[in-house]
Scaffold this active site. Structure first.
Site, PDB file in Angstrom:
ATOM      1  N   GLY A  46     -36.227 -14.858  18.347  1.00  0.00           N
ATOM      2  CA  GLY A  46     -37.486 -14.411  18.933  1.00  0.00           C
ATOM      3  C   GLY A  46     -37.426 -14.295  20.446  1.00  0.00           C
ATOM      4  O   GLY A  46     -37.855 -13.289  21.019  1.00  0.00           O
ATOM      5  N   HIS A 267     -26.235 -29.462   4.112  1.00  0.00           N
ATOM      6  CA  HIS A 267     -25.166 -29.717   5.080  1.00  0.00           C
ATOM      7  C   HIS A 267     -24.467 -31.039   4.758  1.00  0.00           C
ATOM      8  O   HIS A 267     -25.132 -32.047   4.541  1.00  0.00           O
ATOM      9  CB  HIS A 267     -25.776 -29.768   6.483  1.00  0.00           C
ATOM     10  N   ARG A 338     -19.483 -25.599   4.016  1.00  0.00           N
ATOM     11  CA  ARG A 338     -20.471 -26.660   3.819  1.00  0.00           C
ATOM     12  C   ARG A 338     -20.815 -26.912   2.352  1.00  0.00           C
ATOM     13  O   ARG A 338     -20.935 -28.054   1.922  1.00  0.00           O
ATOM     14  CB  ARG A 338     -21.744 -26.299   4.585  1.00  0.00           C
ATOM     15  N   HIS A 409     -30.457 -28.323   5.332  1.00  0.00           N
ATOM     16  CA  HIS A 409     -30.227 -27.964   6.718  1.00  0.00           C
ATOM     17  C   HIS A 409     -30.679 -26.548   7.065  1.00  0.00           C
ATOM     18  O   HIS A 409     -31.194 -26.302   8.155  1.00  0.00           O
ATOM     19  CB  HIS A 409     -28.731 -28.104   7.004  1.00  0.00           C
ATOM     20  N   GLU A 433     -33.217 -16.862  11.093  1.00  0.00           N
ATOM     21  CA  GLU A 433     -33.200 -17.560   9.807  1.00  0.00           C
ATOM     22  C   GLU A 433     -34.307 -17.060   8.874  1.00  0.00           C
ATOM     23  O   GLU A 433     -34.200 -17.178   7.650  1.00  0.00           O
ATOM     24  CB  GLU A 433     -33.350 -19.078  10.028  1.00  0.00           C
ATOM     25  N   ARG A 443     -24.013 -20.137   4.364  1.00  0.00           N
ATOM     26  CA  ARG A 443     -23.726 -19.778   5.751  1.00  0.00           C
ATOM     27  C   ARG A 443     -22.588 -20.626   6.286  1.00  0.00           C
ATOM     28  O   ARG A 443     -22.551 -21.830   6.045  1.00  0.00           O
ATOM     29  CB  ARG A 443     -24.968 -19.990   6.615  1.00  0.00           C
TER      30      ARG A 443
END
Lengths: 645, 249
Positions: A46, A267, A338, A409, A433, A443
Site C-alpha cells: 500500500g 511457519h 516452510r 504466519h 498479501e 510461499r
C-alpha cells in the site's frame, strides 16, 4: 457462470510484461490531476503504491488502521527479501528465482505473474538502496546476501533481522515525501468497513474513524486494497493484533472472488505456545536456519526426561540427536521450504519425540555455528532475534538450543486478481498479501516483501494507469450519491446490531474458540471428516456469537471491543470458507496437507489431473458460495513432484 | 502472581482524567505486560465496565505502537524492550503497578492510555527521506558504502518511532527520534545530497510542534527500547550547524 479472465499478455514469458507496458494505456499529466485513487493499507504494497501514484501525479487518498502508516505489519518481517541479482555469482538468474518460486508454491501459482515478480525483484533492491535502506554490507562496501528455504543460491538481501522494518520505513519515507508535496492525503486510525459500488464498479469506501467512531465516506475513480492476510482467523498467529480480513471480506461480499482460502502458511520456527492467556505468537526468522540445526532426541526416553526436566538438551551427545530434516532431505537439509519443515516438526512431536513442557517443540541449535564462526559472528547476524527469544522465553539461546514450533504466519490465498492485479470487481485492485497471486500453495521465505513491493512500486503504477486511461472523462463522484448513503446505512446497522446484543461473553472468548477449531481441523494437517466437523462447528459458533457477544462502550467513541467484534464476525464467515475450500481440494499441495493424500513416507501427494487450478469462490447471498476454476498452464516449467531430498 | 494496578483513565482529550485501581490475580510470570492488561479487560467486560484503551499491535517489539509509562518509566523496568515484550516476571508478586500514557504536550491523550503521535509523522514528512522517485534508482551495488557507515546508519534506522525518548525527557524533546533519522541519512551517500535541507526542515518542524530542547540528560538513550545512542544527537547537531553556516553564507 463468470469466466475468469487472467488477461495474461501475449508473447514468450520473458517478454510478456514488456509487451504489456508497450501497449498499455497512459494518462497525460493534466488528466492525472483529475483522477482520484483510494489506497487502503500502508504496508509494503500500500505505501509503495500510494507513493508511486503520487509521484505520477494522481490524487491519492491513503488509509491505515494504525496510528501511523509506519506501523503496518510489514514492519515485523524479519529475515529478508529475495532478488535475482546474482551478486554472489552463484548461478542465480531471473529464471531460477521464477522456477524456485513456482516449485516452492507446489505448481499452484500463475506462471506469468511469478515470472514478472522475479523480473522486478532486482529493481526493488535498487529502489530501496536509493531510498537509504541500510541493507547489510560486506567490508568491500557491496551488499551482502544470505540463503533462505527452498533455494540453492544466496539471493536474500537483509538488514539484520529487521528487513521488513527497513523496507517499510523506506516506503513510508517515499509516502511521507508525497504527503509533503500534497499529492497524497493520509488518513490514519481508519478502518474500511465497506466498499461502495456504483454501476458495478468500485467507486469508494466507508471508513470508520477509530478515534471518533464516526463513519466517513470517500469516493475515487478506483480503489486499491492492500489490507494484508487473514491469518488471525486462527486467533494465535504471528500476525499483529489488528491484522484482519474485514476489508477483503466486504469486497468478497460485493462480488470480488476469494481464491484458494485454504492455502495458509504455517511457519516452522516460532516460539512455542506457553499458556492460554497468550495473545500472539512470535516468529523466529527463517534466516536462523542458515546456521541453526533442527533436532529432537533419537530416543523417546530422552524426550520424556527432557519434558520432565530431568535431562537438558546439552546432555545429549551427537549420536543421541536426530537431525530429522538433514536425515529426510539431504539436498536441502535445514533449508527445506516452510510447509515441509512444519510438517516434519509436527510428525516428530506427534510421534512422541517433542521437547519442552508441552512436548510441542523441537530444538533449533546454534552450537555448531558458534563453534565454527564464533559467538560474535552469530550475534552480528541474528543478535536482535536472540535477544527477542531471551526476553520472551527467559532462556539464553547462545547456551542452550532454542525451542521452536510451527505457527500460523501467512496466507497465500486472498482475493482473486488477474495479471493486472484487478479483482473480479472492475476498478478494485488488490495487492500484497491480500491478493492470492504469485505464491501458489506455499510461499518461500523472503518472498512476501518482494511481492508486496513489486506490486506497489512496479506493477500497479502501470496497470492502474491502464485502467484509468479509459476514465479521463469520468467526473468526480459526490459522496452524497445514493450508493454511499445506502452502503453507510448497512454499515451503521451492523455496528448497532453488534453492540445491542449485550450477551454474556467477550469477543475474545469467541475468537479463541474459532481459533481452536481452525488450528485443530483446518491447520497443518486436514482430513475430510474433520473439515466437515469444522464447518458445522463454525456455523454453530457463528450463531452463538450473534446471540451472545458482549460489547461494552459506545459506537461513537474509541471502542476496541467493537472493532474486534466486527473482525471476528467476519472471521467466523471466512473460517467456514477456508474449511470448505480445504474440503473440496482433494489433494495435498503446499500448505494444504490432506491426510488422505500422502506417500507411505508422509510426503504430500498432489493431483495435477484434477486440481491444477485456482479455486475462486463467488459469494451468493443466502446460498452456498459458487466455485470457479482458473486452470493453470505450465509452459516454461516442467511440472514435477516437488522433491527436496 | 497478583497485582494491584493504578491505571490512568481519561474519557477523551478534554476530560481531566483520574487514576483508578484494579486488582488482577493468578497472572503467569511468563505473561507479557499487555497480556496482563488483556486479562484485566476481560474482567472489566465481564463486569459490564469499559475496558482500558491502550495502543498495541505487533506485540513483538517492532511496530512501536505500544506506549505505556509503567512505574514512572517508558515501557517499564526492563532494559531494551517495549511494553509488549516486558514480562510479568520483572515485577514482584503483590506489587502495585502504576500505568500512565506518554506525557508530552506534543502527544495529546486520545483516551485512557492512547496518545496522538502524529507529530512524529509530520516531522518525517518535513524531510526524513531521500527524494528519489520510483524507477529512477541506479544499480544497488554501483555506490559502495563502507560497512562501518552502513552499520551505523542501521543503528539510527532501527528507531521504531514509539516516542519513549520524548516521554522520558524532562523537556519532552524529540531530539533522539529526529537525530536517528537525520543521522541515518547523513551517513549514507544516498542521503547526503539533501542532508542540509533535511536537518534544517526536520528540526524546524520539531520546534514548531511543541517538542522541547535537548539538555543532555541522556534519559532518552537510557529508555530507548532499541538502545539508540545519543551520539546521533551529536551528529544531528553537527549537520544542523553545517547547514546553518552554509545558509548564512
Amino acid at each position: 457462470m463468470t469466466k475468469l479472465e487472467s488477461k495474461i499478455p501475449e508473447g514468450p514469458i520473458a517478454e510478456k510484461w514488456k509487451n504489456y507496458r508497450d501497449k498499455q494505456g497512459l494518462v497525460n499529466p493534466t488528466n492525472k490531476r483529475k483522477l482520484d485513487i483510494i489506497v487502503v493499507g500502508t504496508g509494503l504494497a500500500g505505501a509503495s503504491a500510494a507513493a508511486s501514484f503520487g509521484e505520477l501525479g494522481f490524487n491519492v487518498k491513503v488509509f491505515c488502521i494504525q496510528d501511523s502508516p509506519r506501523r503496518a505489519h510489514s514492519i515485523a518481517a524479519q529475515g529478508g527479501i529475495n532478488a535475482a541479482k546474482n551478486y554472489q555469482n552463484d548461478g542465480d538468474s531471473v529464471y531460477r528465482l521464477f522456477y524456485d518460486t513456482v516449485k516452492g508454491g507446489d505448481y499452484r501459482a500463475r506462471e506469468a505473474n511469478v515470472y514478472r515478480l522475479a523480473e522486478l525483484s532486482t529493481e526493488i533492491i535498487d529502489q530501496a538502496v536509493a531510498q537509504g535502506v541500510p541493507f547489510a554490507r560486506e567490508y568491500g562496501g557491496t551488499l551482502d546476501n544470505r540463503s533462505f528455504g527452498g533455494a540453492l543460491v544466496s539471493r536474500t538481501f537483509y538488514a539484520k533481522g529487521q528487513t521488513g522494518q527497513q523496507l517499510l520505513l523506506g516506503a513510508y519515507g517515499a509516502l511521507s515525501k508525497e504527503i509533503n508535496r500534497g499529492s497524497v492525503e493520509m488518513y490514519s486510525r481508519r478502518e474500511m468497513l465497506d466498499l461502495v459500488m456504483v454501476d458495478g464498479s468500485a467507486r469508494g469506501v466507508i471508513m470508520r474513524n477509530l478515534v471518533t467512531g464516526e463513519l466517513e465516506r470517500y469516493s475515487a475513480h478506483t480503489v486499491v486494497m492492500a489490507t494484508g492476510g487473514y491469518g488471525n482467523a486462527y486467533f494465535l498467529s504471528t500476525n499483529a493484533m489488528n491484522s484482519n480480513a474485514t476489508a477483503a471480506w466486504k469486497a468478497y461480499k460485493k462480488g470480488a472472488f476469494f481464491a484458494n482460502p485454504s492455502y495458509t502458511q504455517i511457519h516452522p520456527t516460532c516460539i512455542p505456545v506457553h499458556g492460554d492467556y497468550q495473545s500472539k505468537l512470535t516468529l523466529m526468522s527463517e534466516s536462523l536456519r542458515n546456521d541453526g540445526r533442527i533436532w529432537v532426541p533419537k530416543k523417546k526416553e530422552d524426550a520424556e526426561k527432557i519434558r520432565k526436566g530431568e535431562k537438558k538438551p546439552t546432555d545429549l551427545s551427537e549420536e543421541e540427536r536426530d537431525y530429522y530434516l538433514e536425515r529426510r532431505y539431504p539436498a536441502f537439509g535445514n533449508l527445506v521450504p516452510r510447509d515441509v519443515a512444519s510438517r516434519a516438526a509436527k510428525e516428530r512431536c506427534d510421534a512422541g519425540y517433542g521437547v519442552g513442557p508441552t512436548g510441542l517443540a523441537v530444538y533449533l541449535d546454534f552450537k555448531d555455528a558458534i563453534e565454527r564462526l564464533g559467538r560474535d559472528a552469530i550475534e552480528t547476524r541474528y543478535g536482535n532475534l536472540f535477544q527477542m527469544y531471551k526476553k520472551i522465553v527467559d532462556d539464553d539461546p547462545y547456551e542452550t538450543p532454542m525451542m521452536i514450533y510451527p505457527a500460523v504466519h501467512y496466507t497465500m490465498g486472498g482475493l482473486w486478481v488477474d495479471y493486472e492485479l484487478q479483482s473480479t470487481i472492475p476498478g478494485l485492485f488488490v495487492a500484497g498479501e491480500a491478493n492470492f497471486s504469485d505464491h501458489g500453495a506455499n510461499r518461500l521465505g523472503a518472498s512476501a516483501l518482494m511481492q508486496g513491493l513489486a506490486d506497489g512500486y512496479f506493477v500497479l503504477p502501470y496497470t492502474v494507469q491502464n485502467f484509468l486511461a479509459d476514465k479521463i472523462n469520468e467526473p468526480r463522484l459526490s459522496t452524497d450519491a445514493p450508493e454511499f448513503e445506502q452502503t453507510e446505512k448497512g454499515v451503521r446497522e451492523r455496528l448497532e446490531k453488534l453492540i445491542n446484543i449485550q450477551g454474556e461473553h467477550s469477543v475474545d472468548h469467541f475468537h479463541k474458540r474459532l481459533g481452536k477449531i481452525m488450528w485443530d481441523y483446518v491447520g497443518m494437517s486436514r482430513n475430510k471428516e474433520n473439515l466437515e466437523e469444522a464447518i458445522s462447528m463454525i456455523r454453530d459458533l457463528r450463531e452463538e456469537f450473534w446471540k451472545d457477544v458482549r460489547i461494552p462502550g459506545d459506537i461513537h467513541d474509541v471502542n476496541s471491543e467493537l472493532e474486534k467484534a466486527g473482525r471476528v464476525a467476519d472471521f467466523l464467515e471466512l473460517g467456514e470458507l477456508m474449511a470448505k475450500d480445504a474440503l473440496e481440494r482433494e489433494e495435498s499441495s503446499g500448505g494444504h496437507f490432506r491426510e488422505e493424500y500422502q506417500t507411505p513416507e508422509g510426503e504430500a501427494v498432489r493431483d495435477d489431473e484434477n486440481y491444477m487450478h485456482v479455486s475462486a469462490w463467488e459469494y451468493k447471498e443466502g446460498e452456498q458460495p459458487q466455485m470457479h476454476k482458473e486452470h493453470l498452464e505450465y509452459k516454461d516449467i516442467e511440472v514435477k513432484t516437488r522433491s527436496y531430498k | 502472581m497478583n497485582f494491584t494496578l493504578k491505571i490512568w483513565r481519561q474519557d477523551g482529550p478534554k476530560d481531566k482524567g483520574r487514576f483508578e485501581k484494579y486488582k488482577v490475580s493468578d497472572i503467569s510470570a511468563d505473561a507479557s505486560f499487555l497480556e496482563m492488561l488483556d486479562i484485566l479487560n476481560e474482567q472489566l467486560v465481564d463486569k459490564f465496565q469499559t475496558p482500558v484503551e491502550f495502543d498495541h499491535d505487533c506485540r513483538e517489539g517492532i511496530c512501536g505502537t505500544c506506549s505505556l509509562y509503567i512505574n514512572g518509566r517508558p515501557h517499564g523496568p526492563d532494559e531494551a524492550v517495549t511494553a509488549c515484550q516486558l514480562h510479568m516476571r520483572h515485577f514482584k508478586d503483590g506489587e502495585t503497578i502504576t500505568v500512565e500514557p506518554w506525557r508530552a504536550t506534543a502527544f495529546p491523550v486520545i483516551k485512557d492510555l492512547m496518545v496522538d503521535r502524529s507529530a512524529f509523522d509530520k516531522i518525517i514528512q518535513a524531510g526524513g527521506y531521500v527524494s528519489v522517485n520510483t524507477g529512477s534508482a541506479p544499480d544497488a551495488n554501483s555506490i559502495p558504502v563502507t560497512k562501518k557507515d552502513a552499520d551505523l546508519a542501521f543503528e539510527g534506522a532501527a528507531c521504531i518511532g514509539c516516542g519513549a525518548c520524548v516521554a522520558a525527557c524532562k523537556n519532552a524533546s524529540a531530539s533522539l527520534f529526529v537525530a536517528a533519522k537525520i543521522s541515518q541519512m547523513a551517513l549514507l551517500p544516498q542521503g547526503k545530497v539533501e542532508a542540509k535541507e533535511r536537518a534544517e526542515a526536520m528540526i524546524a518542524k520539531m520546534d514548531e510542534l511543541g517538542f522541547g530542547n535537548c539538555s543532555n540528560t541522556y534519559a532518552c538513550e537510557a529508555e530507548c527500547p532499541k538502545e539508540i545512542s545519543v551520539s546521533h544527537i551529536a551528529r544531528m547537531n553537527r549537520e544542523f550547524l553545517n547547514a546553518k553556516k552554509d545558509s548564512e553564507k
